[in-house]
Design a protein around this motif. Structure first.
Motif, PDB file in Angstrom:
ATOM      1  N   ALA A  46     -21.116  21.021   5.411  1.00 54.82           N
ATOM      2  CA  ALA A  46     -22.507  21.038   4.942  1.00 54.82           C
ATOM      3  C   ALA A  46     -22.604  20.533   3.515  1.00 54.82           C
ATOM      4  O   ALA A  46     -23.601  19.902   3.135  1.00 54.82           O
ATOM      5  CB  ALA A  46     -23.081  22.450   5.046  1.00 54.82           C
ATOM      6  N   ARG A  47     -21.565  20.779   2.735  1.00 52.22           N
ATOM      7  CA  ARG A  47     -21.575  20.334   1.333  1.00 52.22           C
ATOM      8  C   ARG A  47     -21.205  18.863   1.191  1.00 52.22           C
ATOM      9  O   ARG A  47     -21.543  18.237   0.195  1.00 52.22           O
ATOM     10  CB  ARG A  47     -20.612  21.200   0.510  1.00 52.22           C
ATOM     11  N   SER A  48     -20.505  18.317   2.196  1.00 51.35           N
ATOM     12  CA  SER A  48     -20.060  16.926   2.091  1.00 51.35           C
ATOM     13  C   SER A  48     -20.905  15.955   2.911  1.00 51.35           C
ATOM     14  O   SER A  48     -20.774  14.746   2.768  1.00 51.35           O
ATOM     15  CB  SER A  48     -18.589  16.800   2.506  1.00 51.35           C
ATOM     16  N   HIS A  49     -21.759  16.478   3.794  1.00 49.84           N
ATOM     17  CA  HIS A  49     -22.629  15.638   4.619  1.00 49.84           C
ATOM     18  C   HIS A  49     -24.089  15.931   4.284  1.00 49.84           C
ATOM     19  O   HIS A  49     -24.426  17.017   3.821  1.00 49.84           O
ATOM     20  CB  HIS A  49     -22.410  15.916   6.112  1.00 49.84           C
ATOM     21  N   GLU A  50     -24.935  14.970   4.537  1.00 47.65           N
ATOM     22  CA  GLU A  50     -26.366  15.214   4.402  1.00 47.65           C
ATOM     23  C   GLU A  50     -26.867  15.813   5.706  1.00 47.65           C
ATOM     24  O   GLU A  50     -26.998  15.117   6.710  1.00 47.65           O
ATOM     25  CB  GLU A  50     -27.103  13.901   4.096  1.00 47.65           C
ATOM     26  N   VAL A  51     -27.132  17.105   5.700  1.00 47.46           N
ATOM     27  CA  VAL A  51     -27.622  17.775   6.908  1.00 47.46           C
ATOM     28  C   VAL A  51     -28.896  18.543   6.584  1.00 47.46           C
ATOM     29  O   VAL A  51     -29.071  19.038   5.467  1.00 47.46           O
ATOM     30  CB  VAL A  51     -26.558  18.721   7.518  1.00 47.46           C
ATOM     31  N   ARG A  70     -24.533  33.230   4.866  1.00 44.99           N
ATOM     32  CA  ARG A  70     -24.733  33.782   3.518  1.00 44.99           C
ATOM     33  C   ARG A  70     -24.273  32.793   2.457  1.00 44.99           C
ATOM     34  O   ARG A  70     -24.959  32.571   1.446  1.00 44.99           O
ATOM     35  CB  ARG A  70     -23.974  35.107   3.370  1.00 44.99           C
ATOM     36  N   GLU A  71     -23.108  32.182   2.683  1.00 38.87           N
ATOM     37  CA  GLU A  71     -22.566  31.224   1.722  1.00 38.87           C
ATOM     38  C   GLU A  71     -23.463  29.990   1.622  1.00 38.87           C
ATOM     39  O   GLU A  71     -23.760  29.505   0.523  1.00 38.87           O
ATOM     40  CB  GLU A  71     -21.158  30.822   2.159  1.00 38.87           C
ATOM     41  N   LEU A  72     -23.905  29.472   2.757  1.00 41.19           N
ATOM     42  CA  LEU A  72     -24.765  28.280   2.755  1.00 41.19           C
ATOM     43  C   LEU A  72     -26.116  28.570   2.119  1.00 41.19           C
ATOM     44  O   LEU A  72     -26.670  27.714   1.413  1.00 41.19           O
ATOM     45  CB  LEU A  72     -24.947  27.775   4.190  1.00 41.19           C
ATOM     46  N   SER A  73     -26.659  29.747   2.350  1.00 39.51           N
ATOM     47  CA  SER A  73     -27.943  30.108   1.748  1.00 39.51           C
ATOM     48  C   SER A  73     -27.850  30.123   0.229  1.00 39.51           C
ATOM     49  O   SER A  73     -28.801  29.741  -0.462  1.00 39.51           O
ATOM     50  CB  SER A  73     -28.404  31.486   2.244  1.00 39.51           C
ATOM     51  N   ARG A  74     -26.688  30.557  -0.286  1.00 46.42           N
ATOM     52  CA  ARG A  74     -26.498  30.577  -1.742  1.00 46.42           C
ATOM     53  C   ARG A  74     -26.288  29.175  -2.304  1.00 46.42           C
ATOM     54  O   ARG A  74     -26.864  28.803  -3.325  1.00 46.42           O
ATOM     55  CB  ARG A  74     -25.298  31.456  -2.094  1.00 46.42           C
ATOM     56  N   ARG A  75     -25.438  28.404  -1.626  1.00 44.97           N
ATOM     57  CA  ARG A  75     -25.051  27.100  -2.163  1.00 44.97           C
ATOM     58  C   ARG A  75     -26.078  26.002  -1.870  1.00 44.97           C
ATOM     59  O   ARG A  75     -26.255  25.087  -2.683  1.00 44.97           O
ATOM     60  CB  ARG A  75     -23.689  26.670  -1.587  1.00 44.97           C
ATOM     61  N   LEU A  76     -26.717  26.066  -0.703  1.00 50.94           N
ATOM     62  CA  LEU A  76     -27.657  25.011  -0.283  1.00 50.94           C
ATOM     63  C   LEU A  76     -28.961  25.662   0.176  1.00 50.94           C
ATOM     64  O   LEU A  76     -29.245  25.745   1.372  1.00 50.94           O
ATOM     65  CB  LEU A  76     -27.038  24.181   0.850  1.00 50.94           C
ATOM     66  N   PRO A  77     -29.771  26.132  -0.768  1.00 56.48           N
ATOM     67  CA  PRO A  77     -30.972  26.895  -0.391  1.00 56.48           C
ATOM     68  C   PRO A  77     -31.987  26.120   0.439  1.00 56.48           C
ATOM     69  O   PRO A  77     -32.815  26.737   1.117  1.00 56.48           O
ATOM     70  CB  PRO A  77     -31.563  27.316  -1.746  1.00 56.48           C
ATOM     71  N   ASP A  78     -31.938  24.784   0.402  1.00 58.10           N
ATOM     72  CA  ASP A  78     -32.890  23.992   1.190  1.00 58.10           C
ATOM     73  C   ASP A  78     -32.420  23.769   2.629  1.00 58.10           C
ATOM     74  O   ASP A  78     -33.192  23.285   3.461  1.00 58.10           O
ATOM     75  CB  ASP A  78     -33.132  22.627   0.538  1.00 58.10           C
ATOM     76  N   LEU A  79     -31.166  24.094   2.917  1.00 55.16           N
ATOM     77  CA  LEU A  79     -30.637  23.909   4.263  1.00 55.16           C
ATOM     78  C   LEU A  79     -31.213  24.970   5.191  1.00 55.16           C
ATOM     79  O   LEU A  79     -31.220  26.158   4.875  1.00 55.16           O
ATOM     80  CB  LEU A  79     -29.108  24.019   4.242  1.00 55.16           C
ATOM     81  N   ALA A  96     -28.390  38.501  10.711  1.00 56.36           N
ATOM     82  CA  ALA A  96     -28.650  37.061  10.631  1.00 56.36           C
ATOM     83  C   ALA A  96     -29.847  36.773   9.741  1.00 56.36           C
ATOM     84  O   ALA A  96     -29.822  35.851   8.907  1.00 56.36           O
ATOM     85  CB  ALA A  96     -28.878  36.491  12.029  1.00 56.36           C
ATOM     86  N   LEU A  97     -30.912  37.561   9.876  1.00 58.89           N
ATOM     87  CA  LEU A  97     -32.085  37.370   9.022  1.00 58.89           C
ATOM     88  C   LEU A  97     -31.729  37.631   7.562  1.00 58.89           C
ATOM     89  O   LEU A  97     -32.135  36.883   6.669  1.00 58.89           O
ATOM     90  CB  LEU A  97     -33.220  38.304   9.462  1.00 58.89           C
ATOM     91  N   LYS A  98     -30.957  38.699   7.311  1.00 56.75           N
ATOM     92  CA  LYS A  98     -30.547  39.015   5.940  1.00 56.75           C
ATOM     93  C   LYS A  98     -29.669  37.921   5.361  1.00 56.75           C
ATOM     94  O   LYS A  98     -29.684  37.660   4.159  1.00 56.75           O
ATOM     95  CB  LYS A  98     -29.795  40.350   5.914  1.00 56.75           C
ATOM     96  N   ALA A  99     -28.885  37.259   6.223  1.00 59.73           N
ATOM     97  CA  ALA A  99     -27.970  36.203   5.764  1.00 59.73           C
ATOM     98  C   ALA A  99     -28.694  34.893   5.461  1.00 59.73           C
ATOM     99  O   ALA A  99     -28.091  33.971   4.913  1.00 59.73           O
ATOM    100  CB  ALA A  99     -26.888  35.959   6.810  1.00 59.73           C
ATOM    101  N   GLY A 100     -29.958  34.792   5.832  1.00 64.16           N
ATOM    102  CA  GLY A 100     -30.718  33.577   5.529  1.00 64.16           C
ATOM    103  C   GLY A 100     -31.064  32.711   6.715  1.00 64.16           C
ATOM    104  O   GLY A 100     -31.635  31.625   6.543  1.00 64.16           O
ATOM    105  N   ALA A 101     -30.716  33.163   7.928  1.00 62.54           N
ATOM    106  CA  ALA A 101     -31.048  32.373   9.120  1.00 62.54           C
ATOM    107  C   ALA A 101     -32.547  32.453   9.402  1.00 62.54           C
ATOM    108  O   ALA A 101     -33.172  33.491   9.211  1.00 62.54           O
ATOM    109  CB  ALA A 101     -30.265  32.874  10.325  1.00 62.54           C
TER     110      ALA A 101
END
Length: 217
Positions: A46-51, A70-79, A96-101
């Motif tokens: 996710a960090r190396s590709h445009e998704v 959780r990690e993606l929500s922190r690092r890539l908030p627009d994903l 899942a909801l708490k994790a940002g899904a």
């Protein structure tokens, strides 16, 4: 014509990924641009590709889908993030909801719900399956009437990461290399886990990890 939604698909079963990819690539507005076999690989891709959207299974090696979310929500908030799982489980749904899904789709009805869930996620609209709607209403009513809330996780996110890797058989040195911390720090977290959970040794930690859904039996 608008560019298709770029999807990252993460599941540790190759056949499942292949089937889900067929569903998504069959739609003109969806395109799977990357595939991962575990949560850690999903975060890296996710960090190396445009998704635009990550579709994550829950039970995966090294890092679960919830940990990855959780990690993606922190690092890539627009994903945007969707959980695709076999678990019709209220606790996982709320985690899942708490994790940002933004959505929770069951694999058993993926052919019916997944495409619409992907589109809803990118529109920033929640997507939940009928059973989850009942869980939300029940949770709201319980809070309204002073009932018990869902229990908090007994361990921290870092301890959960280490617990999963210990249960999967990694040594403290290997865990330290994977998480970029020292083996001594891993041992300290491991000791804290044993004390917090009231268990003794790796075997009992593994049993707890299975019950918590961090690894499959």
């Amino acid at each position: 014509m608008a560019a298709p939604i770029r999807v990252l698909l993460a599941d540790d079963h190759t056949l499942v990924r292949r089937g889900v990819r067929l569903i998504l690539d069959g739609e003109p507005d969806l395109e799977v641009v990357a595939e991962a076999a575990d949560g850690a690989e999903a975060v890296a891709l996710a960090r190396s590709h445009e998704v635009d959207l990550a579709v994550l299974d829950i039970a995966m090696p090294r890092m679960t889908g919830l940990q990855a979310a959780r990690e993606l929500s922190r690092r890539l908030p627009d994903l945007r993030i969707l959980i695709l799982t076999m678990y019709d489980n209220e606790q996982y749904f709320f985690e899942a909801l708490k994790a940002g899904a933004g959505g929770y789709v069951l694999k058993s009805v993926a052919d019916r719900d997944l495409v619409e869930a992907c589109r809803a996620a990118v529109r920033d609209e929640p997507f939940i399956y009928p059973g989850a709607e009942r869980a939300l209403v029940r949770s709201y009513l319980e809070r309204l009437h002073g009932g018990d809330r869902l229990p908090e996780r007994p361990v921290t996110e870092r301890e959960e990461e280490i617990l999963k890797l210990v249960a999967e058989g990694y040594t403290s040195k290997e865990i330290g290399e994977l998480l970029f911390i020292s083996a001594k720090t891993v041992e300290r977290h491991r000791a804290n886990l044993l004390q917090k959970l009231g268990v003794r040794g790796r075997l009992e930690l593994t049993r707890y990890a299975i019950r918590a859904g961090l690894i499959e039996p």
